[in-house]
Design an enzyme around this catalytic site. Structure first.
Site, short mmCIF file in Angstrom:
data_model
loop_
_atom_site.label_atom_id
_atom_site.label_comp_id
_atom_site.label_asym_id
_atom_site.label_seq_id
_atom_site.Cartn_x
_atom_site.Cartn_y
_atom_site.Cartn_z
N PRO A 1 -16.88 4.36 -1.85
CA PRO A 1 -16.99 5.67 -2.50
C PRO A 1 -15.65 6.38 -2.59
O PRO A 1 -14.72 6.06 -1.85
CB PRO A 1 -17.94 6.44 -1.58
CG PRO A 1 -17.77 5.81 -0.24
CD PRO A 1 -17.41 4.37 -0.47
N ILE A 2 -15.55 7.38 -3.50
CA ILE A 2 -14.35 8.24 -3.51
C ILE A 2 -14.76 9.71 -3.36
O ILE A 2 -14.07 10.62 -3.81
CB ILE A 2 -13.45 8.02 -4.76
CG1 ILE A 2 -14.20 8.33 -6.06
CG2 ILE A 2 -12.85 6.64 -4.79
CD1 ILE A 2 -13.23 8.48 -7.26
N ASP A 3 -15.92 9.92 -2.69
CA ASP A 3 -16.42 11.28 -2.54
C ASP A 3 -15.43 12.19 -1.79
O ASP A 3 -15.32 13.38 -2.10
CB ASP A 3 -17.78 11.28 -1.82
CG ASP A 3 -17.69 10.61 -0.45
OD1 ASP A 3 -17.29 9.44 -0.38
OD2 ASP A 3 -17.98 11.28 0.56
N GLN A 4 -14.68 11.64 -0.82
CA GLN A 4 -13.75 12.49 -0.05
C GLN A 4 -12.54 12.88 -0.90
O GLN A 4 -11.97 13.95 -0.73
CB GLN A 4 -13.31 11.78 1.23
CG GLN A 4 -14.44 11.49 2.19
CD GLN A 4 -15.20 12.74 2.59
OE1 GLN A 4 -14.62 13.71 3.09
NE2 GLN A 4 -16.51 12.75 2.37
N ASN B 1 0.80 -1.22 0.00
CA ASN B 1 0.00 0.00 0.00
C ASN B 1 0.84 1.27 0.00
O ASN B 1 0.34 2.35 -0.33
CB ASN B 1 -1.01 -0.03 1.15
CG ASN B 1 -2.12 -1.04 0.86
OD1 ASN B 1 -2.28 -1.49 -0.28
ND2 ASN B 1 -2.87 -1.41 1.88
N ARG C 1 -7.75 -0.64 -6.70
CA ARG C 1 -8.27 0.59 -6.11
C ARG C 1 -7.31 1.77 -6.31
O ARG C 1 -7.70 2.90 -6.56
CB ARG C 1 -8.42 0.30 -4.61
CG ARG C 1 -9.25 1.30 -3.89
CD ARG C 1 -10.69 1.00 -4.15
NE ARG C 1 -11.51 2.12 -3.80
CZ ARG C 1 -12.68 2.37 -4.39
NH1 ARG C 1 -13.14 1.61 -5.34
NH2 ARG C 1 -13.37 3.40 -4.00
N ASP D 1 -7.14 -4.84 7.40
CA ASP D 1 -6.49 -5.75 6.45
C ASP D 1 -5.90 -6.99 7.14
O ASP D 1 -5.36 -7.87 6.47
CB ASP D 1 -5.41 -5.01 5.65
CG ASP D 1 -6.01 -3.93 4.75
OD1 ASP D 1 -7.24 -3.97 4.52
OD2 ASP D 1 -5.26 -3.05 4.29
C1 EPZ Z 1 -6.98 1.50 1.80
O1 EPZ Z 1 -8.15 1.43 0.99
C2 EPZ Z 1 -6.22 0.21 1.57
N1 EPZ Z 1 -5.86 0.14 0.17
C3 EPZ Z 1 -7.08 -0.97 1.99
O2 EPZ Z 1 -6.28 -2.13 1.90
C4 EPZ Z 1 -7.53 -0.81 3.45
O3 EPZ Z 1 -8.47 -1.81 3.77
C5 EPZ Z 1 -8.16 0.56 3.67
O4 EPZ Z 1 -7.30 1.61 3.19
C6 EPZ Z 1 -8.42 0.84 5.14
O5 EPZ Z 1 -7.23 0.75 5.87
C7 EPZ Z 1 -4.76 0.80 -0.24
O6 EPZ Z 1 -4.05 1.44 0.52
C8 EPZ Z 1 -4.44 0.67 -1.68
P1 EPZ Z 1 -10.25 4.18 2.82
P2 EPZ Z 1 -8.98 2.75 0.70
O7 EPZ Z 1 -10.44 5.26 1.84
O8 EPZ Z 1 -8.06 3.90 0.60
C9 EPZ Z 1 -14.84 5.31 3.60
C10 EPZ Z 1 -5.65 -4.28 1.20
O9 EPZ Z 1 -6.11 -5.40 1.54
N2 EPZ Z 1 -14.64 6.31 2.52
O10 EPZ Z 1 -9.32 4.39 3.97
O11 EPZ Z 1 -9.89 2.46 -0.43
C11 EPZ Z 1 -14.87 3.89 3.05
O12 EPZ Z 1 -16.12 3.54 2.56
C12 EPZ Z 1 -6.58 -3.13 0.90
O13 EPZ Z 1 -4.44 -4.04 1.05
C13 EPZ Z 1 -15.62 7.21 2.23
O14 EPZ Z 1 -16.70 7.23 2.85
O15 EPZ Z 1 -9.82 2.85 2.05
C14 EPZ Z 1 -14.41 3.10 4.26
O16 EPZ Z 1 -15.51 2.87 5.08
C15 EPZ Z 1 -8.00 -3.55 0.85
N3 EPZ Z 1 -15.41 8.11 1.21
C16 EPZ Z 1 -13.46 4.05 4.99
O17 EPZ Z 1 -13.74 5.36 4.49
C17 EPZ Z 1 -14.23 8.14 0.52
O18 EPZ Z 1 -14.10 9.00 -0.37
C18 EPZ Z 1 -11.96 3.77 4.78
O19 EPZ Z 1 -11.67 3.74 3.38
C19 EPZ Z 1 -13.25 7.21 0.83
C20 EPZ Z 1 -13.46 6.29 1.84
#
Ligand code: EPZ
Length: 429
Positions: A123-126, A23, A93, A306
């Site tokens: 989502p990627i809204d943030q 990551n 992702r 993870d």
């Molecule tokens: C990263 O995913 C990791 N991927 C994931 O690891 C990991 O599970 C996750 O962070 C949480 O630690 C990479 O680093 C490539 P988030 P990411 O944005 O960035 C919500 C693995 O197995 N959210 O931190 O996609 C979302 O729905 C992978 O190596 C929003 O609401 O995760 C979730 O509930 C799988 N809006 C929470 O935040 C947004 O715009 C955390 O998501 C973005 C996220």
């Protein structure tokens, strides 16, 4: 049709070296787009997600020279395209990180909506809120593409509504060359965020506070080339810790940062596992039965989501009832169905799984439902009675280097096989 065939029952013993962090790698490779010169990236894990990131860089126009299995030199100066097409973006992702870096360098990016593991809505809204706050305009296009454009990025204060790794990375990438200062509040604190900040600063960026929940970025005009070595993978290390513990083994896990493993170490010790810490290694030994324990996933420094499926294998075998609560993702228990086929007693209600420990698991044909769950199935196979066949292993190989070699060196009986397409003998699939 590729599968892992795992014969269970043996203890893992010996030493294993941990690869560079997936990551971190998938954030640092897009960051190279921002550089004004050649970057040499070392300790890259040799995994499918890194190959996809390199394919995207190459498709954009970067020149890539592989020095060896874990080192590449990338010249981003010839990049001329600002579009990441669907067939590459859907593979992972982190393809979305090219929005931040292309926007930072060219003021425009067109990227297909990203793929990745299926944990429900992602989502990627943030991310988009961050780009908008920096002065970019976000437009949805045909075929699931989005276009993000600006005449000039201008620093701003951004409060994240969810602690998001991806949004924190993407905003950092866009902000390092923006005019003025950006402040990200409620930022993610994972080790890979700190590693990205260190890489950006090595190229001449001004990023402070990474590893806390407030990151301050002062934009600079130019970034230079850099030589950078990626940190060890916290989750690969945790996975081998869980595997050693599950098999009642004795394993020295080298090339780790023990501080990154503290939440995992704490839970293993609560379960009766011995964990000795050294400067850059941990030794995991289990001689006692596994004690039941409750685990709740949280953003860093909490217990990592993870590691949730891998720890579930230990809870399946613990002496009593354990509760595993997922707080990050809506739907990260899809693997439980597979685990039940092996005799685990688990009830899932929404984001909570209740494990009634059993004395042993039994081999069954099972699937990797996603990357970490797939690795958990290997651990389940290692402790089960009989021979377990795991399919859909492409998920596992997105994120783990040399799986067969590393486990075999610890005494595991694991083989990777490619079956011909007609091997199912005409069964309906
Ligand atoms: C990263 O995913 C990791 N991927 C994931 O690891 C990991 O599970 C996750 O962070 C949480 O630690 C990479 O680093 C490539 P988030 P990411 O944005 O960035 C919500 C693995 O197995 N959210 O931190 O996609 C979302 O729905 C992978 O190596 C929003 O609401 O995760 C979730 O509930 C799988 N809006 C929470 O935040 C947004 O715009 C955390 O998501 C973005 C996220």
């Amino acid at each position: 049709m590729d599968r892992y065939i795992v014969s269970g029952g043996g203890r893992l013993t010996g030493e294993v070296g941990i690869s560079g962090a997936k990551n971190a790698a998938v954030a640092i490779l897009p960051a190279v787009v921002l550089s004004g010169d050649i970057c040499r990236i070392e300790n890259l894990p040799n995994i499918a997600d890194v190959s996809t990131s390199l394919d995207i860089l190459s498709m954009l126009g970067a020149q890539i020279r592989r020095i060896n299995q874990n080192t590449v030199e990338i010249d981003p100066r010839p990049i001329c395209s600002t579009m990441v097409p669907h067939d590459l973006a859907r593979r992972m992702r982190a393809s979305s990180y090219f929005i931040g870096s292309l926007l930072g360098r060219f003021g425009t990016a067109r990227v297909s909506m990203p793929g990745g593991c299926n944990f429900g809505v992602r989502p990627i809204d943030q991310h988009l809120k961050g780009f908008t706050a920096l002065g970019a305009c976000v437009s949805p296009m045909e075929q699931g593409m989005i276009e993000v454009t600006t005449d000039r990025l201008v620093g701003n204060s951004i409060y994240l509504d969810a602690v998001s790794v991806g949004a924190t990375v993407n905003i950092m990438l866009a902000a390092v060359k923006a005019r003025g200062a950006t402040v990200i509040e409620n930022a993610a604190k994972e080790p890979h965020i700190v590693d990205l900040a260190n890489f950006l600063n090595t190229m001449g960026a001004d990023v402070r506070g990474a590893g806390t929940d407030v990151i301050k970025i002062r934009g600079v005009e130019q970034l230079t080339g850099a030589v950078y070595s990626i940190i060890p993978d916290q989750i690969e290390a945790g996975t081998f810790m869980a595997a050693a513990a599950a098999t009642g083994g004795d394993v020295l896990i080298r090339n780790v940062i023990p501080k990154h493993l503290e939440s995992i170490t704490a839970k293993l010790m609560e379960m009766g596992v011995e964990v000795e810490e050294y400067d850059d290694a941990v030794r995991v030994v289990r001689a006692e039965p596994i004690r039941h324990c409750n685990v709740k996933t949280m953003p860093h420094p909490g217990f990592p989501t993870d590691m949730q499926p891998q720890i579930a294998i230990l809870l399946s075998l613990a002496d009593g009832t354990s509760i595993l609560t997922e707080t990050v993702w809506d739907n990260r228990f899809r693997y439980v169905e597979e685990l039940r086929r092996m005799g685990a007693q688990v009830q899932v209600d929404g984001k909570v799984a209740v494990f009634q420990g059993v004395s042993r698991l039994t081999a069954a044909p099972i699937k990797a439902t996603d990357l970490r769950a797939g690795m958990a199935m290997i651990i389940a196979g290692l402790v089960a009675r009989g021979t377990t066949e795991i399919e859909d292993i492409f998920h596992i190989e997105r994120g783990y280097e040399d799986v067969e070699k590393k486990f075999s060196a610890l005494g595991a009986n694991i083989r990777r096989v490619t079956l011909p397409d007609n091997a199912l003998g005409g069964q309906a699939v």
